[in-house]
Design a protein around this motif. Structure first.
Motif: not given
Ligand SMILES: [Ca+2]
Length: 340
Positions: A130, A135, A159
């Motif tokens: 991350y 993401r 995420m």
């Protein structure tokens, strides 16, 4: 309204035109004998006919205009619809592209990883990914790391929810994978990373050597979704039977793991519980049994919740009693110092 005004104006102009031309024509004529009453009436009648004709012409034009307008509106709507479809396709393609792109980058990372020599650079878990701007939730491969002495590992990263950076360590939602497994299987992990699985006690132990948060998400068959979060979570090593240590509960599902705090992990072939009974065998899953449950997230997946005959389902007393098996469970972890 506007059309009616337009029509009135058009009729007025036409009348004015007709009147003025007839006047001009009258002026140009050599001095006529004074119009008789009949002639006058004839002219008025003829004008009336012309006015009527014009009115009908205007009406026809209005009708045509209306139908043209409707056609145009329909065309615009059709175009808009097509445009929307096109946009949806583009969005879909974009998301597919970014997912593929993401995977490619992960593979490149794996190549670059061999040159990594500091812990801060290491791809350690989903939180490290991350922080490197991955993401999108999904399956990732954590690279082998010589420095940390960690093997390659398939993980599923969340995420997006609750700030992202979560490594999923357990999931139940399909119900086809049996969780009634032995010590070795619980140590190494089993199931499919996109479906139901246990990541493996050895991996969980390794991932929780840094201060870690555990978040458990639960859903019942009536659609209620709750969570339990522990601000502190760690397992001891295999020699110490992957003993569970948790603290700092928060959430709305109830603290049904507290009862199991400070207990060893048990499986059907390794009874490490604090009970005369063999809890793992009774409850048909490996877990940190006390004597025996306030929760067992690795129990039998029963469809439609209530099952009165036994208490070996996926249980969490904070939500339902022992004779209820939950519909969906997810356990995920993240470092304490993670900042989304
Ligand atoms: Ca026992």
């Amino acid at each position: 309204m506007r059309r009616a005004m337009f029509r009135t104006a058009l009729i007025s102009i036409s009348l004015f035109y007709l009147l003025s031309t007839s006047q001009t024509w009258a002026e140009k004529r050599p001095a006529p004998p004074k119009a008789s009453k009949t002639q006058c009436c004839d002219e008025v009648r003829s004008l009336k006919v012309q006015v009527a004709n014009l009115t009908s012409l205007v009406e026809d034009l209005t009708k045509k205009q209306d139908s043209d307008l409707m056609k145009l509106v329909r065309q615009v709507m059709d175009l808009e619809k097509r445009n929307q479809q096109q946009e949806a396709r583009v969005t879909e393609a974009e998301s597919k592209y970014s997912e593929i792109h993401n995977r490619v980058e992960i593979m490149q990372l794996q190549g670059a990883q061999s040159a990594t020599h500091t812990t801060s650079d290491a791809i350690y878990d989903c939180a490290s990914l991350y922080n490197r701007n991955y993401r999108i939730s999904g399956e990732y491969k954590l690279p082998k790391d010589e420095f940390l002495g960690t093997p390659e590992l398939d993980v599923y990263c969340d995420m997006e929810k609750n700030g992202g950076g979560w490594t999923i360590i357990q999931r139940r939602r399909v119900g086809l994978t049996s969780f009634d497994r032995d010590w070795k299987q619980y140590r190494n992990g089993f199931g499919t990373i996109r479906g139901d699985f246990w990541l493996g006690n050895e991996h969980i132990f390794r991932l929780t050597r840094q201060p870690t948060v555990l978040r458990i998400e639960l859903e019942d068959w009536e659609g209620a979704i709750r969570y339990a979060e522990y601000g502190f979570f760690t397992l001891s090593n295999e020699l110490n039977s992957y003993k569970l240590l948790i603290a700092n509960y928060s959430g709305n599902a109830g603290d049904s793991l507290r009862y199991h705090n400070n207990t060893n992990f048990s499986t059907k072939n390794k009874d490490n519980d604090k009970c005369v009974d063999d809890c793992a065998q009774l409850r048909k899953g490996g877990y940190w049994y006390n004597c025996c449950t306030d929760s067992n997230l690795n129990g039998v997946f029963y469809r439609y919740g209530s099952h009165t005959k036994s208490s070996d389902g996926i249980t969490w007393y904070g939500m339902h009693g022992p004779n209820y098996s939950l519909k969906r469970v997810e356990m995920k972890i993240r470092p304490q110092n993670f900042t989304p």
